[in-house]
Design an enzyme around this catalytic site. Sequence first.
Site, short mmCIF file in Angstrom:
data_model
loop_
_atom_site.label_atom_id
_atom_site.label_comp_id
_atom_site.label_asym_id
_atom_site.label_seq_id
_atom_site.Cartn_x
_atom_site.Cartn_y
_atom_site.Cartn_z
N ASN A 144 1.60 6.84 3.29
CA ASN A 144 2.39 5.86 4.04
C ASN A 144 3.88 6.14 3.94
O ASN A 144 4.71 5.24 4.08
CB ASN A 144 2.08 4.44 3.57
CG ASN A 144 0.79 3.91 4.17
OD1 ASN A 144 0.37 4.34 5.24
ND2 ASN A 144 0.14 2.99 3.48
N ASP A 200 3.95 1.59 7.89
CA ASP A 200 2.72 0.81 7.79
C ASP A 200 2.78 -0.32 6.77
O ASP A 200 2.36 -0.18 5.62
CB ASP A 200 1.54 1.73 7.46
CG ASP A 200 0.20 1.02 7.70
OD1 ASP A 200 0.22 -0.11 8.21
OD2 ASP A 200 -0.84 1.62 7.38
N ASP A 255 0.85 -1.20 0.00
CA ASP A 255 0.00 0.00 0.00
C ASP A 255 0.89 1.24 0.00
O ASP A 255 0.76 2.12 0.85
CB ASP A 255 -0.92 -0.02 1.22
CG ASP A 255 -2.08 0.97 1.11
OD1 ASP A 255 -2.47 1.31 -0.02
OD2 ASP A 255 -2.58 1.41 2.16
#
Length: 333
Positions: free
Chosen positions: A210, A222, A205
């Site tokens: 992030n 993350d 992701d």
Amino acid sequence: MTNNSPHPYDDLTPDQILDAVEAEGFVVNGRLFALNSYENRVYQIGIEDGPSLIAKFYRPGRWSEAQILEEHQFSAELVAADIPLVAPLTMPGGHTLARHGDFRFALFPQRGGQAPDTSTPDTLYRLGQWLGRLHNVGAQRPFEYRQRLDLLAGISEYSRFLADGDWIPRDLRPAWDSLIPDLIDQCARLIDDAGEVATLRLHGDCHAGNLLVRDEQILLVDLDDCRTGPAIQDLWLLLNGEDHERGNQFAELLEGYEMFRDFNRRERLLIEPLRCYRQIAHSAWLAKRWDDPAFPRFFPWFQQPRYWSDQILALREQLAALQGPPLSLPGQY
């Protein structure tokens, strides 16, 4: 529709949070601040005679313990390879994952910073370098427990979940039902055109939200969505703007990336299928989490007819993108 049913996070009170951290050997000073997070619950915890810590309480039932520990192991491998990542701390008892009542949680060092400007060539070049190195680590061994990214199965499953759950307004169902098979067919065509694509362990992701810029260093954060998939999954979310802008940005990413790792350029054909997957998966995610009181509060528009008409319009535009030419790089086809 408003759902007021009990949710597991209702039991995660401030006292429970502080007790959980103290039970692992830390002396808290009572300061607790909730941070933005929907999937999990994340808090800044004040510690006596030391810097604050970040406590992440994993959503019950989402990941197994083996899947979370595999995420932590991947984080440790990346840190050992000098890749700038905010990884979970090893607690005084020698573990990175603790349990308090029904909750599993991990602790992280607090790291300030801001999201990078991913439109600048220098930032993209540096990100490409980090991602090339990250993928070198990711390719060293497979995940055993984490999920594998399966585009066609995911689009089919999520779209069926939304339809079977009556989330889509009745008057929009014919448009939805006729659109989804066309999207799947076009995604399948591009996946076939891409040919055999290597898969590896990914961040999963990797978007600007992030990433943190701190002291001129880019930090990855993350790994909650780390999974097995093609390398392009960690690159395409960093691209934005018109086609020519995204092409230039992609070229900068690859220039940095290929200092450390070769990239199969046919993976460009997967960008639009990945975008289609993400659009439908996001709606399914909201629907699946609707029993969490935080979701109706923060996403009140989700059940409005306007949301679904906008989604169908966006998916029609996505169908056109699937049928168009793939992203081109400067000076290449």
